[in-house]
Motif scaffolding. Structure first.
Motif, PDB file in Angstrom:
ATOM      1  N   CYS A 186       0.779  -1.331  -0.167  1.00 59.38           N
ATOM      2  CA  CYS A 186       0.006   0.069   0.069  1.00 59.38           C
ATOM      3  C   CYS A 186       0.789   1.256  -0.020  1.00 59.38           C
ATOM      4  N   VAL A 187       1.940   1.126   0.891  1.00 58.53           N
ATOM      5  CA  VAL A 187       2.591   2.519   0.945  1.00 58.53           C
ATOM      6  C   VAL A 187       3.574   2.632  -0.319  1.00 58.53           C
ATOM      7  N   ALA A 188       3.990   1.537  -0.776  1.00 63.78           N
ATOM      8  CA  ALA A 188       4.934   1.644  -1.976  1.00 63.78           C
ATOM      9  C   ALA A 188       3.922   2.152  -3.209  1.00 63.78           C
ATOM     10  N   GLU A 189       2.785   1.514  -3.338  1.00 61.15           N
ATOM     11  CA  GLU A 189       1.969   1.958  -4.311  1.00 61.15           C
ATOM     12  C   GLU A 189       1.466   3.640  -4.403  1.00 61.15           C
ATOM     13  N   ALA A 190       1.089   3.905  -2.959  1.00 60.30           N
ATOM     14  CA  ALA A 190       1.011   5.175  -2.992  1.00 60.30           C
ATOM     15  C   ALA A 190       1.901   6.343  -3.180  1.00 60.30           C
ATOM     16  N   LEU A 191       3.209   5.860  -2.621  1.00 57.15           N
ATOM     17  CA  LEU A 191       4.425   6.730  -3.012  1.00 57.15           C
ATOM     18  C   LEU A 191       4.349   7.072  -4.385  1.00 57.15           C
ATOM     19  N   SER A 192       4.493   5.964  -5.136  1.00 63.06           N
ATOM     20  CA  SER A 192       4.440   5.972  -6.817  1.00 63.06           C
ATOM     21  C   SER A 192       3.439   6.826  -7.604  1.00 63.06           C
ATOM     22  N   GLN A 193       2.186   6.633  -6.980  1.00 62.76           N
ATOM     23  CA  GLN A 193       1.183   7.271  -7.671  1.00 62.76           C
ATOM     24  C   GLN A 193       0.826   8.468  -7.264  1.00 62.76           C
ATOM     25  N   ILE A 194       1.404   9.155  -6.131  1.00 64.38           N
ATOM     26  CA  ILE A 194       1.365  10.430  -5.872  1.00 64.38           C
ATOM     27  C   ILE A 194       2.121  11.398  -6.384  1.00 64.38           C
ATOM     28  N   GLU A 195       3.151  10.823  -6.937  1.00 59.47           N
ATOM     29  CA  GLU A 195       4.304  11.749  -7.580  1.00 59.47           C
ATOM     30  C   GLU A 195       3.710  12.570  -8.656  1.00 59.47           C
ATOM     31  N   PRO A 196       2.900  12.119  -9.709  1.00 65.45           N
ATOM     32  CA  PRO A 196       2.375  12.966 -10.714  1.00 65.45           C
ATOM     33  C   PRO A 196       1.291  14.060 -10.041  1.00 65.45           C
ATOM     34  N   ALA A 197       0.415  13.623  -9.120  1.00 63.69           N
ATOM     35  CA  ALA A 197      -0.299  14.744  -8.386  1.00 63.69           C
ATOM     36  C   ALA A 197       0.449  15.869  -7.672  1.00 63.69           C
ATOM     37  N   TYR A 198       1.537  15.333  -7.106  1.00 68.22           N
ATOM     38  CA  TYR A 198       2.620  16.434  -6.525  1.00 68.22           C
ATOM     39  C   TYR A 198       3.111  17.216  -7.420  1.00 68.22           C
ATOM     40  N   GLN A 199       3.650  16.818  -8.553  1.00 70.37           N
ATOM     41  CA  GLN A 199       4.165  17.561  -9.449  1.00 70.37           C
ATOM     42  C   GLN A 199       3.340  18.672 -10.231  1.00 70.37           C
ATOM     43  N   LYS A 200       2.115  18.242 -10.282  1.00 71.39           N
ATOM     44  CA  LYS A 200       1.049  19.010 -10.934  1.00 71.39           C
ATOM     45  C   LYS A 200       0.526  20.167 -10.200  1.00 71.39           C
ATOM     46  N   ALA A 201       0.581  19.777  -8.770  1.00 68.75           N
ATOM     47  CA  ALA A 201       0.125  21.010  -7.834  1.00 68.75           C
ATOM     48  C   ALA A 201       1.388  21.778  -7.543  1.00 68.75           C
ATOM     49  N   LEU A 202       2.432  21.290  -7.631  1.00 68.01           N
ATOM     50  CA  LEU A 202       3.942  21.974  -7.525  1.00 68.01           C
ATOM     51  C   LEU A 202       3.764  23.098  -8.589  1.00 68.01           C
ATOM     52  N   THR A 203       3.497  22.616  -9.791  1.00 67.52           N
ATOM     53  CA  THR A 203       3.445  23.307 -11.180  1.00 67.52           C
ATOM     54  C   THR A 203       2.561  24.557 -11.009  1.00 67.52           C
ATOM     55  N   SER A 204       1.208  24.132 -10.607  1.00 71.50           N
ATOM     56  CA  SER A 204       0.208  25.309 -10.417  1.00 71.50           C
ATOM     57  C   SER A 204       0.465  26.328  -9.270  1.00 71.50           C
ATOM     58  N   LEU A 205       1.506  26.007  -8.237  1.00 68.58           N
ATOM     59  CA  LEU A 205       1.787  27.164  -7.648  1.00 68.58           C
ATOM     60  C   LEU A 205       3.167  27.867  -8.085  1.00 68.58           C
ATOM     61  N   GLN A 206       3.556  27.510  -9.362  1.00 64.77           N
ATOM     62  CA  GLN A 206       4.928  28.172  -9.559  1.00 64.77           C
ATOM     63  C   GLN A 206       5.034  29.613  -9.568  1.00 64.77           C
ATOM     64  N   ASN A 207       3.887  30.356  -9.486  1.00 67.02           N
ATOM     65  CA  ASN A 207       3.807  31.878  -9.171  1.00 67.02           C
ATOM     66  C   ASN A 207       3.745  32.078  -7.921  1.00 67.02           C
ATOM     67  N   ASN A 208       3.844  31.196  -6.926  1.00 66.01           N
ATOM     68  CA  ASN A 208       3.813  31.606  -5.383  1.00 66.01           C
ATOM     69  C   ASN A 208       4.668  30.840  -4.690  1.00 66.01           C
ATOM     70  N   GLY A 209       6.001  31.469  -4.478  1.00 69.38           N
ATOM     71  CA  GLY A 209       7.256  30.782  -3.881  1.00 69.38           C
ATOM     72  C   GLY A 209       6.733  30.297  -2.500  1.00 69.38           C
ATOM     73  N   THR A 210       6.159  31.050  -1.792  1.00 67.36           N
ATOM     74  CA  THR A 210       5.588  30.616  -0.560  1.00 67.36           C
ATOM     75  C   THR A 210       4.808  29.505  -0.478  1.00 67.36           C
ATOM     76  N   ALA A 211       3.699  29.458  -1.390  1.00 68.87           N
ATOM     77  CA  ALA A 211       2.801  28.195  -1.197  1.00 68.87           C
ATOM     78  C   ALA A 211       3.628  27.186  -1.906  1.00 68.87           C
ATOM     79  N   ARG A 212       4.567  27.278  -2.609  1.00 62.95           N
ATOM     80  CA  ARG A 212       5.293  26.187  -3.162  1.00 62.95           C
ATOM     81  C   ARG A 212       6.050  25.668  -2.121  1.00 62.95           C
ATOM     82  N   ARG A 213       6.863  26.310  -1.088  1.00 61.51           N
ATOM     83  CA  ARG A 213       7.456  25.758  -0.109  1.00 61.51           C
ATOM     84  C   ARG A 213       6.698  25.318   0.888  1.00 61.51           C
TER      85      ARG A 213
END
Length: 140
Positions: A64-91
């Protein structure tokens, strides 16, 4: 009254199509996905802890942990990209993700502890994640 409801619906539709709303949707989806994964894997750790000697249950948590760690990465990258203009929110998002990852990786170790201990740790972890998420929300 109907005109007011229609005007409100049009205003909401305009807001929902804006880039700001898209950023919020990506971040919100990421948060929902991480919390669901954490709860699912924490429940598996609790179940494994109640089955002393049943090492097959330990594999459930591990996978469960291994699968979750691998599946969350794309959602994390997308969320991180959506916050690219807000350095505080990105951090803040990066801190949230780091803490989520650490909590997820700690779940397999908890299986050997009594279920009540696993529950306390999982509930405490969920509260901490909610607190970290509030930093992301307030930084937006």
């Amino acid at each position: 009254m109907k005109r007011h409801a229609f005007a409100s619906a049009v205003a909401v539709a305009a807001l929902c199509s804006s880039p700001v709303f898209a950023m919020d949707q990506d971040a919100l989806l990421f948060e929902q996905t991480t919390m669901a994964a954490f709860k699912t894997c924490a429940n598996k750790a609790v179940i494994a802890g109640t089955r002393i000697g049943d090492t097959a249950r330990f594999a459930d948590t591990d996978s469960c942990v291994a699968e979750a760690l691998s599946q969350i990465e794309p959602a994390y990258q997308k969320a991180l990209t959506s916050l690219q203009n807000n350095g505080t929110a990105r951090r803040c998002l990066q801190t949230y993700y780091s803490n989520w990852t650490a909590l997820m990786k700690s779940l397999p170790e908890l299986q050997t502890k009594p279920p009540s201990s696993v529950l306390l740790t999982a509930n405490g972890g969920e509260r901490r994640l909610n607190q970290y998420w509030q930093f992301v929300v307030s930084a937006r």
